[in-house]
Design a protein around this motif. Structure first.
Motif, PDB file in Angstrom:
ATOM      1  N   GLN A  18      -7.828  33.065 -29.842  1.00 32.22           N
ATOM      2  CA  GLN A  18      -7.950  31.899 -28.975  1.00 32.22           C
ATOM      3  C   GLN A  18      -6.675  31.614 -28.188  1.00 32.22           C
ATOM      4  OE1 GLN A  18     -10.968  30.361 -28.749  1.00 32.22           O
ATOM      5  NE2 GLN A  18     -11.447  32.137 -29.987  1.00 32.22           N
ATOM      6  N   LYS A  19      -5.579  32.337 -28.549  1.00 31.42           N
ATOM      7  CA  LYS A  19      -4.308  32.025 -27.893  1.00 31.42           C
ATOM      8  C   LYS A  19      -4.354  32.382 -26.413  1.00 31.42           C
ATOM      9  CE  LYS A  19      -1.418  33.939 -30.904  1.00 31.42           C
ATOM     10  NZ  LYS A  19      -0.180  34.546 -31.281  1.00 31.42           N
ATOM     11  N   GLU A  20      -3.634  31.621 -25.622  1.00 32.93           N
ATOM     12  CA  GLU A  20      -3.542  31.904 -24.193  1.00 32.93           C
ATOM     13  C   GLU A  20      -2.645  33.107 -23.984  1.00 32.93           C
ATOM     14  OE1 GLU A  20      -4.027  30.197 -21.046  1.00 32.93           O
ATOM     15  OE2 GLU A  20      -5.738  29.277 -22.029  1.00 32.93           O
ATOM     16  N   TYR A  21      -3.000  33.969 -23.064  1.00 29.72           N
ATOM     17  CA  TYR A  21      -2.098  35.094 -22.830  1.00 29.72           C
ATOM     18  C   TYR A  21      -1.282  34.897 -21.556  1.00 29.72           C
ATOM     19  CZ  TYR A  21      -6.236  36.631 -20.167  1.00 29.72           C
ATOM     20  OH  TYR A  21      -7.316  36.690 -19.341  1.00 29.72           O
ATOM     21  N   SER A  22      -0.134  35.576 -21.538  1.00 35.54           N
ATOM     22  CA  SER A  22       0.690  35.561 -20.329  1.00 35.54           C
ATOM     23  C   SER A  22       0.303  36.768 -19.495  1.00 35.54           C
ATOM     24  CB  SER A  22       2.168  35.691 -20.694  1.00 35.54           C
ATOM     25  OG  SER A  22       2.524  34.657 -21.569  1.00 35.54           O
ATOM     26  N   ILE A  23       0.421  36.632 -18.181  1.00 33.35           N
ATOM     27  CA  ILE A  23       0.124  37.773 -17.301  1.00 33.35           C
ATOM     28  C   ILE A  23       1.436  38.307 -16.726  1.00 33.35           C
ATOM     29  CG2 ILE A  23      -1.175  38.577 -15.296  1.00 33.35           C
ATOM     30  CD1 ILE A  23      -3.230  36.457 -15.757  1.00 33.35           C
ATOM     31  N   ILE A  24       1.615  39.612 -16.867  1.00 29.92           N
ATOM     32  CA  ILE A  24       2.842  40.261 -16.400  1.00 29.92           C
ATOM     33  C   ILE A  24       2.447  41.344 -15.401  1.00 29.92           C
ATOM     34  CG2 ILE A  24       4.720  41.792 -17.163  1.00 29.92           C
ATOM     35  CD1 ILE A  24       4.496  40.370 -19.914  1.00 29.92           C
ATOM     36  N   SER A  25       3.066  41.351 -14.234  1.00 33.90           N
ATOM     37  CA  SER A  25       2.674  42.391 -13.262  1.00 33.90           C
ATOM     38  C   SER A  25       3.865  43.268 -12.884  1.00 33.90           C
ATOM     39  CB  SER A  25       2.085  41.753 -12.001  1.00 33.90           C
ATOM     40  OG  SER A  25       3.072  41.028 -11.322  1.00 33.90           O
ATOM     41  N   PHE A  26       3.609  44.555 -12.715  1.00 33.07           N
ATOM     42  CA  PHE A  26       4.601  45.488 -12.202  1.00 33.07           C
ATOM     43  C   PHE A  26       4.330  45.686 -10.722  1.00 33.07           C
ATOM     44  CE2 PHE A  26       4.528  46.855 -16.718  1.00 33.07           C
ATOM     45  CZ  PHE A  26       5.874  46.663 -16.987  1.00 33.07           C
ATOM     46  N   VAL A  27       5.317  45.359  -9.909  1.00 32.65           N
ATOM     47  CA  VAL A  27       5.121  45.421  -8.450  1.00 32.65           C
ATOM     48  C   VAL A  27       6.315  46.126  -7.808  1.00 32.65           C
ATOM     49  CG1 VAL A  27       4.699  44.030  -6.378  1.00 32.65           C
ATOM     50  CG2 VAL A  27       3.921  43.195  -8.574  1.00 32.65           C
ATOM     51  N   GLY A  28       6.045  46.875  -6.754  1.00 34.26           N
ATOM     52  CA  GLY A  28       7.149  47.534  -6.044  1.00 34.26           C
ATOM     53  C   GLY A  28       6.615  48.557  -5.056  1.00 34.26           C
ATOM     54  N   ARG A  29       7.508  49.395  -4.557  1.00 32.97           N
ATOM     55  CA  ARG A  29       7.103  50.434  -3.606  1.00 32.97           C
ATOM     56  C   ARG A  29       6.305  51.519  -4.326  1.00 32.97           C
ATOM     57  NH1 ARG A  29      11.386  50.392   0.922  1.00 32.97           N
ATOM     58  NH2 ARG A  29      12.466  48.461   0.433  1.00 32.97           N
ATOM     59  N   VAL A  30       5.729  52.431  -3.554  1.00 30.86           N
ATOM     60  CA  VAL A  30       4.985  53.535  -4.171  1.00 30.86           C
ATOM     61  C   VAL A  30       5.959  54.431  -4.931  1.00 30.86           C
ATOM     62  CG1 VAL A  30       3.075  53.592  -2.503  1.00 30.86           C
ATOM     63  CG2 VAL A  30       5.110  54.952  -2.068  1.00 30.86           C
ATOM     64  N   ALA A 102       0.143  36.375 -11.644  1.00 30.46           N
ATOM     65  CA  ALA A 102       0.960  36.710 -12.821  1.00 30.46           C
ATOM     66  C   ALA A 102       1.964  35.603 -13.135  1.00 30.46           C
ATOM     67  CB  ALA A 102       1.694  38.016 -12.573  1.00 30.46           C
ATOM     68  N   ASP A 103       2.183  35.355 -14.411  1.00 30.20           N
ATOM     69  CA  ASP A 103       3.229  34.402 -14.804  1.00 30.20           C
ATOM     70  C   ASP A 103       4.589  35.016 -14.531  1.00 30.20           C
ATOM     71  OD1 ASP A 103       1.482  32.405 -16.201  1.00 30.20           O
ATOM     72  OD2 ASP A 103       0.971  34.195 -17.333  1.00 30.20           O
ATOM     73  N   LEU A 104       4.661  36.323 -14.704  1.00 32.26           N
ATOM     74  CA  LEU A 104       5.922  37.035 -14.530  1.00 32.26           C
ATOM     75  C   LEU A 104       5.698  38.287 -13.695  1.00 32.26           C
ATOM     76  CD1 LEU A 104       8.877  37.783 -15.291  1.00 32.26           C
ATOM     77  CD2 LEU A 104       7.964  38.842 -17.352  1.00 32.26           C
ATOM     78  N   THR A 105       6.490  38.400 -12.620  1.00 29.69           N
ATOM     79  CA  THR A 105       6.432  39.618 -11.801  1.00 29.69           C
ATOM     80  C   THR A 105       7.680  40.439 -12.075  1.00 29.69           C
ATOM     81  OG1 THR A 105       5.056  38.714 -10.064  1.00 29.69           O
ATOM     82  CG2 THR A 105       6.529  40.477  -9.416  1.00 29.69           C
ATOM     83  N   LEU A 106       7.475  41.703 -12.398  1.00 27.65           N
ATOM     84  CA  LEU A 106       8.597  42.608 -12.603  1.00 27.65           C
ATOM     85  C   LEU A 106       8.697  43.489 -11.364  1.00 27.65           C
ATOM     86  CD1 LEU A 106       7.543  43.311 -16.222  1.00 27.65           C
ATOM     87  CD2 LEU A 106       9.784  42.435 -15.651  1.00 27.65           C
ATOM     88  N   ILE A 107       9.739  43.275 -10.580  1.00 27.19           N
ATOM     89  CA  ILE A 107       9.918  44.110  -9.384  1.00 27.19           C
ATOM     90  C   ILE A 107      10.524  45.427  -9.842  1.00 27.19           C
ATOM     91  CG2 ILE A 107      11.032  44.329  -7.131  1.00 27.19           C
ATOM     92  CD1 ILE A 107      11.166  41.317  -6.939  1.00 27.19           C
TER      93      ILE A 107
END
Ligand SMILES: Nc1nc2c(ncn2[C@@H]2O[C@H](COP(=O)(O)OP(=O)(O)OP(=O)(O)O)[C@@H](O)[C@H]2O)c(=O)[nH]1
Ligand code: SF4
Ligand SMILES: [Mg+2]
Length: 441
Positions: A18-30, A102-107
């Motif tokens: 039932q816990k809420e999850y955090s969303i983490i995204s990996f973003v950047g160039r190709v 996302a809660d957190l974006t990882l560039i």
């Protein structure tokens, strides 16, 4: 927690889900190693396709998992942001959506590439977009299999951070070395700000008492399961040792003023009300508000599943949706409004979104509006054309996706309200206060 006969491990397992999850995204160039990073973080070597062909990832890939030290997370791998083709434009749109949710974006940056030609306009644009949505941003420098000394790598990290000028915490690693998993987990665990989303679905205190759930099943009701908001309400009440009582109202009979249907409902109310454990609240399907508001004595708390979900999904911003109702006082014939649902379901004859709400607007308000519909996970691009949006409870999407929607409407200055509020208001404007009261609005 006391077990009441249920094995402790089952309760623990249930609570974890039932816990809420955090969303983490990996973003950047190709080709900077975004997919490799998803595989590394998730510990699943082949989860996302990794290849040296630039533009391998075409659509956002999501991995849901529980990471020790991070808790439940949804990790998003995205398409590279610098692909300048027609397809690249479509890919970029999806990546922007991931950043906004996302809660957190990882560039992700290839630390050694283009050492002499340092252009970080794209990375700055990613950060700008994330900040606009109040999201957190960190930097990952992928060093691939560099043979440079640690000292040299550290120097370059420092220099690149200065050139980037974003003053963000950063981490250097080799994304295809599975031994680096611990490093990235630690980095994220330390930096990730857990946004407080502690909104109680049903803000009643733990203890004795009944909560009556009115579920008038119709042709659209799925067999062998309850709808998600109903399921969630039952779970929440059980957790608080409150007693959910489920009642199936025959809406057709109730609307036809069938005396036996009213008697059946009132007899149950009386029974619950007079029992030693108090009747604390009634939660009804929104479409039965015309009946429930009349049949429920004023001293009994009443709300709807849709209002309950909206308060929860919007992290307590129910007042924004109440305010949205004010738009009806300025709507004119020919104005465009949007009716939105977060899922696609098989629509039968008396569907709330496509039939009931449009009919009520026409019949009760005498307004001839141009009504557009949007179903599922995608929302329309140009919101400024609408004078109002009416949204369902949104139970089938993440809270982050829901927040993004609210943000988009706020940004476009389009008022938004909700099915449950509308269906309460249209039958009795005073009922709005009633359905919000339990949420302290
Ligand atoms: N040696 C080494 N190779 C890496 C590393 N990270 C990525 N690669 C390689 O670089 C290529 C691209 O990696 P991906 O993870 O697919 O990169 P991406 O950013 O997802 O690429 P797109 O989906 O095309 O945008 C693949 O051939 C990987 O094997 C690393 O840390 N070390
Ligand atoms: S997403 Fe909306 S329409 Fe779909 S089941 Fe949930 S509340 Fe109902
Ligand atoms: Mg990729």
């Amino acid at each position: 927690m006391a077990s009441r006969g249920i094995p402790h491990f089952i309760i623990k397992e249930f609570m974890a889900k039932q816990k809420e999850y955090s969303i983490i995204s990996f973003v950047g160039r190709v080709n900077v190693g975004k997919s490799s990073l998803l595989n590394l973080l998730s510990g699943q070597k082949d989860f996302a396709i990794v290849d040296d062909q630039p533009g391998t990832t075409a659509d956002t890939v999501a991995a849901l998992m529980e990471i020790h030290g991070l808790g439940p997370v949804k990790i998003l791998d995205t398409a590279g942001i610098d692909e300048y083709s027609k397809l690249g434009e479509k890919k970029r749109k999806k990546t922007y959506e991931a950043i906004e949710e996302a809660d957190l974006t990882l560039i992700v940056i290839d630390l050694l590439r283009n050492v002499n030609n340092r252009d970080f306009a794209i990375e700055k644009e990613i950060a700008k977009r994330a900040f606009r949505y109040n999201k957190q941003v960190l930097v990952i420098y992928n060093i691939f299999s560099a043979t440079e000394s640690l000292k040299k790598i550290k120097e370059l990290e420092h220099l690149t951070n200065q050139e980037l000028g974003l003053k963000l915490p950063s981490l250097c690693l080799n994304a295809s070395n599975k031994k680096e998993q611990k490093k990235i987990v630690e980095f994220i665990s330390v930096c990730l700000k857990k946004e407080s989303r502690d909104i109680d679905l049903i803000p009643l205190s733990e203890g004795k008492g009944y909560v009556l759930l009115n579920i008038p099943m119709d042709e659209e009701t799925p067999t062998l399961r309850l709808l998600r908001p109903q399921d969630m309400a039952v779970e929440r009440l059980l957790r608080k040792y409150l007693i959910p009582v489920l009642f199936r109202m025959n809406l057709k009979k109730a609307r036809a003023n069938d005396k036996t249907e009213k008697k059946r409902f009132l007899a149950l109310l009386k029974h619950l009300y007079n029992s030693p454990e108090e009747l604390k609240l009634i939660i009804t399907d929104s479409q039965a508000m015309d009946i429930l508001d009349q049949w429920t004595p004023e001293n009994i708390s009443l709300t709807t599943f849709s209002v309950m979900m909206t308060n929860y999904m919007s992290c307590g911003n129910l007042d924004l949706f109440v305010k949205g109702l004010e738009a009806f006082s300025v709507l004119r014939n020919g104005d465009k409004i949007l009716i939105m649902e977060s899922c696609n379901h098989n629509r039968k004859c008396d569907d709330i979104g496509t039939r009931q709400i449009p009919n009520l607007i026409k019949e009760k308000l005498g307004l001839e509006l141009k009504i557009s519909f949007s179903f599922g996970r995608v929302m329309p691009e140009d919101l400024s054309q609408y004078k109002l949006a009416i949204h369902c409870g949104g139970c089938m999407i993440d809270r982050q996706k829901y927040s993004r929607r609210i943000f988009k409407f706020k940004e476009a200055k389009v008022p938004i309200t909700n099915y449950g509020l509308f269906l309460s208001w249209i039958h009795n404007p005073k009922a709005v206060e009633r359905v919000c009261k339990v949420f302290k609005i």
